[in-house]
Design a protein around this motif. Structure first.
Motif, PDB file in Angstrom:
ATOM      1  N   ARG A 395       0.820  -1.211   0.000  1.00  0.00           N
ATOM      2  CA  ARG A 395       0.000   0.000   0.000  1.00  0.00           C
ATOM      3  C   ARG A 395       0.854   1.261   0.000  1.00  0.00           C
ATOM      4  NH1 ARG A 395      -4.688   2.522   0.841  1.00  0.00           N
ATOM      5  NH2 ARG A 395      -4.780   4.276   2.279  1.00  0.00           N
ATOM      6  N   ARG A 396       1.954   1.270   0.756  1.00  0.00           N
ATOM      7  CA  ARG A 396       2.791   2.479   0.792  1.00  0.00           C
ATOM      8  C   ARG A 396       3.427   2.740  -0.568  1.00  0.00           C
ATOM      9  NH1 ARG A 396       5.819   2.255   6.702  1.00  0.00           N
ATOM     10  NH2 ARG A 396       3.906   2.227   7.949  1.00  0.00           N
ATOM     11  N   ASP A 397       3.943   1.702  -1.201  1.00  0.00           N
ATOM     12  CA  ASP A 397       4.515   1.875  -2.542  1.00  0.00           C
ATOM     13  C   ASP A 397       3.454   2.371  -3.520  1.00  0.00           C
ATOM     14  OD1 ASP A 397       6.905   1.008  -1.601  1.00  0.00           O
ATOM     15  OD2 ASP A 397       6.749  -1.018  -2.398  1.00  0.00           O
ATOM     16  N   ARG A 398       2.256   1.847  -3.357  1.00  0.00           N
ATOM     17  CA  ARG A 398       1.169   2.245  -4.266  1.00  0.00           C
ATOM     18  C   ARG A 398       0.798   3.719  -4.057  1.00  0.00           C
ATOM     19  NH1 ARG A 398      -4.754   1.028  -4.012  1.00  0.00           N
ATOM     20  NH2 ARG A 398      -5.508   1.371  -6.124  1.00  0.00           N
ATOM     21  N   LEU A 399       0.743   4.154  -2.800  1.00  0.00           N
ATOM     22  CA  LEU A 399       0.402   5.548  -2.525  1.00  0.00           C
ATOM     23  C   LEU A 399       1.461   6.489  -3.084  1.00  0.00           C
ATOM     24  CD1 LEU A 399      -0.972   5.323   1.132  1.00  0.00           C
ATOM     25  CD2 LEU A 399      -2.239   5.975  -0.923  1.00  0.00           C
ATOM     26  N   VAL A 400       2.728   6.128  -2.925  1.00  0.00           N
ATOM     27  CA  VAL A 400       3.797   6.978  -3.467  1.00  0.00           C
ATOM     28  C   VAL A 400       3.657   7.096  -4.988  1.00  0.00           C
ATOM     29  CG1 VAL A 400       6.281   7.182  -3.821  1.00  0.00           C
ATOM     30  CG2 VAL A 400       5.393   6.474  -1.607  1.00  0.00           C
ATOM     31  N   THR A 401       3.407   5.983  -5.647  1.00  0.00           N
ATOM     32  CA  THR A 401       3.270   6.002  -7.111  1.00  0.00           C
ATOM     33  C   THR A 401       2.071   6.842  -7.539  1.00  0.00           C
ATOM     34  OG1 THR A 401       4.175   3.743  -7.118  1.00  0.00           O
ATOM     35  CG2 THR A 401       3.203   4.537  -9.151  1.00  0.00           C
ATOM     36  N   ILE A 402       0.963   6.738  -6.798  1.00  0.00           N
ATOM     37  CA  ILE A 402      -0.208   7.556  -7.124  1.00  0.00           C
ATOM     38  C   ILE A 402       0.111   9.042  -6.971  1.00  0.00           C
ATOM     39  CG2 ILE A 402      -2.510   8.199  -6.288  1.00  0.00           C
ATOM     40  CD1 ILE A 402      -3.003   5.257  -5.684  1.00  0.00           C
ATOM     41  N   LEU A 403       0.834   9.386  -5.900  1.00  0.00           N
ATOM     42  CA  LEU A 403       1.118  10.802  -5.637  1.00  0.00           C
ATOM     43  C   LEU A 403       1.998  11.424  -6.718  1.00  0.00           C
ATOM     44  CD1 LEU A 403       1.713  10.753  -1.767  1.00  0.00           C
ATOM     45  CD2 LEU A 403      -0.222  11.745  -2.994  1.00  0.00           C
ATOM     46  N   ILE A 404       2.919  10.651  -7.292  1.00  0.00           N
ATOM     47  CA  ILE A 404       3.866  11.244  -8.255  1.00  0.00           C
ATOM     48  C   ILE A 404       3.471  11.020  -9.706  1.00  0.00           C
ATOM     49  CG2 ILE A 404       5.769  10.957  -6.615  1.00  0.00           C
ATOM     50  CD1 ILE A 404       6.697   8.653  -8.547  1.00  0.00           C
ATOM     51  N   ALA A 405       2.521  10.135  -9.967  1.00  0.00           N
ATOM     52  CA  ALA A 405       2.165   9.813 -11.364  1.00  0.00           C
ATOM     53  C   ALA A 405       1.772  11.053 -12.175  1.00  0.00           C
ATOM     54  CB  ALA A 405       1.043   8.770 -11.386  1.00  0.00           C
ATOM     55  N   GLN A 646      -7.751  14.231  -9.858  1.00  0.00           N
ATOM     56  CA  GLN A 646      -7.990  14.355  -8.423  1.00  0.00           C
ATOM     57  C   GLN A 646      -9.105  13.408  -7.958  1.00  0.00           C
ATOM     58  OE1 GLN A 646      -6.665  17.475  -6.032  1.00  0.00           O
ATOM     59  NE2 GLN A 646      -5.320  15.994  -6.970  1.00  0.00           N
ATOM     60  N   ALA A 647     -10.156  13.319  -8.761  1.00  0.00           N
ATOM     61  CA  ALA A 647     -11.265  12.433  -8.405  1.00  0.00           C
ATOM     62  C   ALA A 647     -10.810  10.972  -8.381  1.00  0.00           C
ATOM     63  CB  ALA A 647     -12.418  12.622  -9.388  1.00  0.00           C
ATOM     64  N   VAL A 648      -9.973  10.583  -9.345  1.00  0.00           N
ATOM     65  CA  VAL A 648      -9.491   9.205  -9.394  1.00  0.00           C
ATOM     66  C   VAL A 648      -8.544   8.929  -8.224  1.00  0.00           C
ATOM     67  CG1 VAL A 648      -8.098   7.581 -10.733  1.00  0.00           C
ATOM     68  CG2 VAL A 648      -9.803   8.998 -11.876  1.00  0.00           C
ATOM     69  N   THR A 649      -7.727   9.918  -7.872  1.00  0.00           N
ATOM     70  CA  THR A 649      -6.840   9.750  -6.712  1.00  0.00           C
ATOM     71  C   THR A 649      -7.648   9.508  -5.450  1.00  0.00           C
ATOM     72  OG1 THR A 649      -5.112  11.131  -7.665  1.00  0.00           O
ATOM     73  CG2 THR A 649      -5.100  10.881  -5.287  1.00  0.00           C
ATOM     74  N   LYS A 650      -8.723  10.273  -5.280  1.00  0.00           N
ATOM     75  CA  LYS A 650      -9.582  10.077  -4.105  1.00  0.00           C
ATOM     76  C   LYS A 650     -10.196   8.673  -4.122  1.00  0.00           C
ATOM     77  CE  LYS A 650     -13.608  10.124  -1.797  1.00  0.00           C
ATOM     78  NZ  LYS A 650     -14.761   9.231  -1.979  1.00  0.00           N
ATOM     79  N   ARG A 651     -10.651   8.254  -5.305  1.00  0.00           N
ATOM     80  CA  ARG A 651     -11.297   6.944  -5.392  1.00  0.00           C
ATOM     81  C   ARG A 651     -10.311   5.809  -5.120  1.00  0.00           C
ATOM     82  NH1 ARG A 651     -13.675   5.446 -11.093  1.00  0.00           N
ATOM     83  NH2 ARG A 651     -11.447   5.218 -11.487  1.00  0.00           N
ATOM     84  N   TRP A 656     -10.012  11.931   0.505  1.00  0.00           N
ATOM     85  CA  TRP A 656      -9.724  13.218  -0.117  1.00  0.00           C
ATOM     86  C   TRP A 656      -8.405  13.785   0.400  1.00  0.00           C
ATOM     87  CZ3 TRP A 656     -11.348  15.111  -4.406  1.00  0.00           C
ATOM     88  CH2 TRP A 656     -12.621  14.799  -4.880  1.00  0.00           C
ATOM     89  N   GLY A 657      -7.939  13.293   1.545  1.00  0.00           N
ATOM     90  CA  GLY A 657      -6.695  13.799   2.113  1.00  0.00           C
ATOM     91  C   GLY A 657      -5.514  13.613   1.183  1.00  0.00           C
ATOM     92  N   TRP A 658      -5.393  12.410   0.583  1.00  0.00           N
ATOM     93  CA  TRP A 658      -4.289  12.166  -0.345  1.00  0.00           C
ATOM     94  C   TRP A 658      -4.439  13.013  -1.612  1.00  0.00           C
ATOM     95  CZ3 TRP A 658      -0.287  10.054   1.722  1.00  0.00           C
ATOM     96  CH2 TRP A 658      -0.427   9.126   2.737  1.00  0.00           C
TER      97      TRP A 658
END
Length: 686
Positions: A395-405, A646-651, A656-658
């Motif tokens: 999950r942490r690796d996935r969150l990092v990838t989502i944040l920088i994509a 942004q909507a896809v990141t939230k989903r 919504w925080g991320w």
């Protein structure tokens, strides 16, 4: 003997038992046929060959996983028949792990709500990697649905000296086998005939007792590898029985090329040269179609304008709709060339090497090897890239990838890049390509730096190494690349065009109202207009009047209100409005500038770039200096400015925080980087 065996041609053109097509069935509903297979087996290429442009992208019911559906004609000219072809995501076995694999498995088993199981299945098998591909073929055949195995890349297998006994292979699998080449189109006629017969007669496969024995082992409560072990043994047995010659040509050329292209040092250099050559190609060949599109929209404005009564309606259509939409579509040739080139590189097998040589850099910043695929996808669009992060288990690796994509340069940024580069280097393709490549490199570098920071602050943890299959080098298919390019270009036009049209209309209204008469303008402005008229410069007087009216409009007041925030970046109030409107979608800045700088004015060059280059501030100085252009480029490389992302990141993150963190850090990063760029370049007087 079954009916299928009775109707078969034992010695068809390829040695395959081909079933005869059935009679026409009139107005029967189209049967559904699913394409199943391993990743890189050529499944999508075969789908493109069979459907052409009669395909569309959709989500599976209840999921966000995308797939393609299309109508294909099977049979022959005498008895043609339409089928609905479904291109499922690639999977190595029905023991699905990732969301994409789970969606493909559920579709195949008929477990998706409101989505019946496909009536016929085509298993696409890579003939050059027969043993590994037969695992999913065996599992699919065991489902008992009418099945045909498409032996793709049969031409490459022949090139390697591999001789297959197709009759023996068909007998072992218990279903028809059709050797094809999705790259060249060879064997598609036989496949269409076999598909038509299978759709008509629905003959289920005859399951080999050795294959059926694997099912009992599959129920063992052990790990995935142990459950699949009997199937690998069965696949190995089938391959040995079907291959007539044990010795095949070596992969000498593949090995030689990989010594350079997959080298940890030379491979990175080659990757940089390939990207530079790609961008030079884009700028060298796109000018002619761009001129044609520019001329087409100019002709449309000149033709439609006189047909409408002078006033608001004419201004709305010509200055709002045609200027706004045309300002973005003019850059479509560059986007298509980029998609086409990337498709060729992907089909050739080079992109897998690019992933391999860049993996070590990703590991150094803490990104998992599987993050390469989402990051590569983000160069087309951040939305599917964020969805593709579901292949990452941690999950942490996935969150990092989502944040920088979203820091990867997506297609929505291309119109902005092209506009800025065209202003700086209109007649120098090499410098234009270097700046274009620099924009891409800046996005990649920023993504790696931010990943490094995230992994050492809020999302710490070790990442897993990349495990990737390097396919054989292949000659890419121009037809498949063209179909893929048209598909992606249409998605861009449809998505971007809708947003741009709406925002263009709103912006036109804000730039038009409230209407200000000449008598209501400040006295100094009226005197300047009168001075132009006294000097016989009526065009200059009209331009000054329209400029003054624009400044007193709603958009002018909004722009002048927010302009102090962007002034340190070198932006005037019109550019500030463009930045604000593009927070909904990046490419909107082009149509915004097209409307604000082109509304009622005619530049000498007759184009947006010409109008921007000719624009002057109140002191007569150019608005778009080198410092301003570079500042604008850096800002749009790094800024978020995409509400759907942004909507896809939230989903995908469930919070919504991320999404707000992503918006916040990218906005601050873009502002600071653009500020540093403008102030630094300005010191050198550029």
């Amino acid at each position: 003997m079954s009916r299928a065996e009775t109707d078969a041609e034992p010695n068809g053109p390829s040695g395959l038992p081909i079933l005869q097509p059935g009679p026409p069935t009139g107005a029967q509903p189209m049967p559904s046929v699913a394409l199943v297979g391993n990743p890189n087996a050529g499944k999508t290429s075969l789908f493109n060959r069979l459907t052409g442009i009669r395909a569309h992208t959709a989500n599976f019911p209840g999921t966000t996983v995308e797939h393609r559906r299309g109508v294909a004609m099977v049979g022959d000219a005498v008895a043609p028949r339409s089928i609905e072809l479904i291109d499922l995501p690639g999977l190595y076995s029905l023991d699905a792990v990732t969301p994409d694999e789970q969606a493909a498995r559920a579709m195949l088993l008929g477990e998706l709500p409101g989505e019946p199981a496909p009536e016929v299945v085509v298993v696409v098998v890579d003939a050059t990697n027969l043993e590994r591909n037969l695992v999913i073929a065996g599992e699919t055949i065991e489902l008992g649905r009418p099945t045909i195995v498409a032996l793709n890349m049969s031409d490459l297998a022949e090139g390697l000296g591999l001789r297959l006994n197709l009759t023996e292979l068909s007998e072992r699998l218990g279903c028809p086998v059709a050797p094809v080449s999705a790259r060249t189109g060879r064997g598609l006629g036989e496949l269409r005939a076999a598909l038509a017969a299978l759709v008509e007669h629905r003959e289920p496969p005859r399951i080999d007792p050795a294959l059926a024995a694997c099912s009992s082992c599959s129920a063992c409560p052990v790990g995935s590898a142990e459950r699949l072990s009997p199937r690998f043994e069965w696949a190995s047995t089938v391959r040995q029985a079907a291959v007539e010659n044990a010795r095949v040509a070596s992969h000498e050329w593949t090995d030689r090329l990989d010594r350079v292209l997959a080298h940890p040092v030379w491979g990175v250099g080659v990757f940089a040269l390939v990207m530079l050559a790609t961008f030079m190609l884009i700028f060298s060949f796109a000018s002619t179609p761009m001129d044609l599109i520019d001329g087409l929209f100019g002709w449309a404005g000149d033709t439609v304008g006189p047909l409408l009564p002078e006033g608001l309606l004419r201004s709305l259509v010509v200055d709002g709709v045609i200027a706004g939409v045309g300002g973005v579509l003019i850059f479509l040739p560059q986007i298509c060339l980029l998609f086409f080139t990337i498709a060729l590189l992907e089909q050739s097998g080079y992109l897998a090497r690019a992933a391999f040589v860049t993996d070590r850099w990703m590991q150094k910043v803490g990104l998992p090897g599987k993050a390469f695929v989402p990051m590569l996808s983000a160069h087309a669009c951040a939305i599917p890239a964020i969805m593709a992060t579901r292949v990452i288990e941690d999950r942490r690796d996935r969150l990092v990838t989502i944040l920088i994509a979203p820091l990867m340069s997506c297609s929505a940024r291309l119109p902005v890049y092209v506009m800025v580069v065209a202003m700086l280097f209109p007649d120098d393709p090499l410098k234009a390509a270097l700046l274009f490549a620099g924009a891409y490199l800046l996005g990649i570098t920023a993504a790696l730096v931010m990943a490094f920071l995230f992994k050492r602050t809020i999302l710490p943890g070790e990442s897993k190494p990349l495990l990737i299959e390097l396919p054989n080098y292949r000659t890419p298919s121009l037809v498949n690349a063209a179909i893929l390019t048209l598909d992606r270009a249409w998605v861009f036009v449809k998505n971007a065009g809708t947003v741009i049209l709406v925002i263009s209309l709103v912006l036109w209204a804000l730039a038009t109202f409230p209407r200000t008469d000449r008598a209501d303008l400040p006295g100094a402005t009226q005197q300047r207009i009168a001075a132009f008229e006294a000097a016989g410069d009526q065009q200059g007087a009209d331009a000054l009047l329209q400029q003054a009216q624009l400044e007193h409009s709603f958009v002018g007041r909004i722009g002048q209100t927010v302009q102090p925030v962007f002034a340190p970046l070198g932006y005037d109030w019109k550019i500030s409005v463009g930045v604000m409107t593009s927070f909904a979608a990046r490419e909107v800045v082009v149509s915004t500038l097209s409307i604000l700088y082109g509304l009622g004015e005619e530049s000498e060059e007759g184009s947006l770039v010409g109008a921007l280059q000719a624009s002057r501030d109140d002191d007569g100085e150019p608005v778009f200096t080198t410092a301003t252009c570079l500042s604008l480029l850096v800002f749009f490389v790094l800024a978020m400015q995409c509400l759907p992302t942004q909507a896809v990141t939230k989903r995908e993150t469930g919070s919504w925080g991320w999404a707000l963190l992503q918006l916040g850090y990218m906005t601050v990063l873009a502002y600071v980087a653009a500020l540093v760029t403008y102030q630094t370049v300005s010191l050198f007087g550029a």
